[in-house]
Design an enzyme around this catalytic site. Structure first.
Site, short mmCIF file in Angstrom:
data_model
loop_
_atom_site.label_atom_id
_atom_site.label_comp_id
_atom_site.label_asym_id
_atom_site.label_seq_id
_atom_site.Cartn_x
_atom_site.Cartn_y
_atom_site.Cartn_z
N HIS A 69 0.84 -1.21 0.00
CA HIS A 69 0.00 0.00 0.00
C HIS A 69 0.86 1.24 0.00
CE1 HIS A 69 0.51 0.93 4.38
NE2 HIS A 69 0.54 -0.37 4.53
N ASP A 71 -0.57 4.34 0.87
CA ASP A 71 -1.08 5.31 1.83
C ASP A 71 -0.38 5.16 3.18
OD1 ASP A 71 -2.45 2.81 2.06
OD2 ASP A 71 -4.02 3.75 3.27
N ASP A 102 6.47 1.58 7.03
CA ASP A 102 5.09 1.11 6.80
C ASP A 102 4.40 1.96 5.74
OD1 ASP A 102 2.66 -0.16 7.04
OD2 ASP A 102 2.12 0.77 8.93
N GLU A 136 -5.26 1.09 2.70
CA GLU A 136 -4.97 0.07 3.71
C GLU A 136 -5.03 0.65 5.11
OE1 GLU A 136 -2.90 -2.66 6.42
OE2 GLU A 136 -2.39 -0.57 5.99
N GLU A 137 -4.56 1.88 5.27
CA GLU A 137 -4.52 2.50 6.58
C GLU A 137 -5.85 3.12 6.98
OE1 GLU A 137 -2.22 1.98 8.48
OE2 GLU A 137 -0.26 1.93 7.52
N GLU A 165 4.17 -6.00 4.45
CA GLU A 165 3.99 -5.30 5.72
C GLU A 165 5.21 -5.51 6.63
OE1 GLU A 165 1.81 -3.24 6.77
OE2 GLU A 165 0.12 -3.46 5.41
N HIS A 351 4.00 4.05 12.53
CA HIS A 351 2.96 4.94 13.03
C HIS A 351 3.48 5.89 14.11
CE1 HIS A 351 -0.78 2.51 11.56
NE2 HIS A 351 0.24 2.34 10.74
#
Length: 382
Positions: A69, A71, A102, A136-137, A165, A351
């Site tokens: 992903h 995003d 990520d 995805e997020e 991931e 994150h």
């Protein structure tokens, strides 16, 4: 120019693009241009505000998919970062920036590995594909979930899916995800009767009414888990009620909760047990459910063997196989009958402020992914 410098440059380019979910911010256009130059067939699937890229090389079975992903989650206050979150920076042998771990590094490594593989094996057996989403997020509605609906309509098979991931714990390849727990969320509204706190006989307090039921749910042992999954977890994440005034009994209580469950329980069984509890406590309630994914498990087989052998060859370690953690888009691919394994960089900073990836780890990623691709596709050559 080496593949290692290519992966660094591509990761840095992606980090500069402020692709806060669901905005792709042009990331997939960059990837599509590179893959088209390498001979991939490009299809762009946009649903709502979400961009999805489906790139394929070769034809027939097996179909090997690299899944990622573009995003990212919001950076939070930029001033909290040591360097601007969307400007790649190198410090102490690490690349910093939102998405560094990520998973813009994983996406970049997948593209570089795919380019290198088709250059060395232009007539490879089967189909090598890359699937990338910008959802995805976020809500994960118009991303891989929606793409899989289209794949079902077309009859598009997937045999192997490697998800990039960040799975590793302390060093690249020390842990792989071979399955994930299911996620079942509930949005509960318990209805009461609003009134003055001085006249409780004229009101019905939904907080008081719900408290025993919520305590029972929180104390329940839902199952014992099994060899592959831990026991089911139930967590209340939000409680809200009231008007803001201290002298008003609220008319309703809203409760958000979530189950993370393995194969020892079913979503239907968990729903039934919760609703029985609420009814037994005499609550007046409305309960809406959201099943964002069923549990899945990839047993030992071709893909797990390939991933474990690749990690041993490239990282000189034997990976631990785990089903822990949250969810990933692999939950949408597994029901197609695919073997799904997650393998990616260390997840310690994801994150977080000052998210980063070790430069040596970044350089090793495309080599590792390339080894997995070769072991899955070349071993099936007639």
């Amino acid at each position: 120019m080496s593949g290692h410098s290519l992966v660094f440059e591509l990761t840095s380019d992606l980090i500069r693009r402020v692709s806060v979910t669901p905005d792709d911010a042009g990331c997939q256009a960059v990837l599509a241009a590179r893959l088209a130059t390498a001979g991939f067939q490009i299809e762009q699937l946009r649903y709502g505000e979400v961009d999805n890229l489906w790139a394929t090389h070769g034809r027939g079975r097996p179909v090997f998919v690299l899944l990622g992903h573009t995003d990212v989650v919001p950076s939070g206050p930029p001033e909290a970062w040591t360097s601007p979150p969307f400007e790649p920076a190198i410090r102490d042998g690490r690349l910093y920036g939102r998405g560094a771990a990520d998973m813009k590094s994983g996406v970049a490594a997948m593209v570089v590995a795919a380019e290198d593989f088709v250059r060395r094996h232009p007539d490879h057996t089967g189909t090598l594909a890359i699937l990338v989403t910008s959802d995805e997020e976020g809500r994960s509605i118009d991303g891989v979930r929606r793409v899989v609906e289209e794949f079902r309509r077309r009859g598009q098979p997937i045999d192997f899916c490697l998800v990039g991931e960040p799975s590793s714990q302390r060093a690249l390849g020390d842990l792989i995800r071979v399955g994930r727990r299911g996620s079942l969320s509930g949005h509960l509204v318990v209805r009461g009767v609003q009134g003055h706190v001085a006249y409780p006989e004229k009101a019905r307090n939904p907080i008081h009414a719900a408290a025993p039921a919520l305590a029972e749910l929180a104390a329940t042992r839902w199952d014992e888990g099994d060899a592959d999954f831990p026991p089911t977890s139930f967590q209340i994440s939000n409680l809200s009620a009231g008007t803001g005034a201290g002298n008003v009994i609220p008319g309703a209580l809203t409760v958000l909760f979530n189950f993370r469950f393995g194969t020892a329980s079913s979503a239907a069984g968990l729903r039934a047990r919760v609703e029985e509890c609420l009814q037994r406590h005499g609550l007046d309630f409305v309960l809406d459910w959201d099943l964002s994914g069923e549990p899945f498990l990839t047993p030992p087989g071709s893909l797990r063997d390939a991933v474990e052998a690749a990690v041993q060859a490239c990282c000189a370690r034997r990976p631990e196989a785990s089903t822990g953690g949250g969810t990933s888009d692999g939950r949408f691919i597994a029901p197609l009958g695919a073997e799904v394994v997650e393998l990616g960089p260390v997840n310690a900073s994801i994150h977080q402020v000052d998210e980063h990836i070790d430069l040596a780890e970044l350089e090793a990623l495309p080599v590792l992914y390339g080894e997995v691709i070769a072991r899955c596709l070349e071993k099936h050559r007639p």
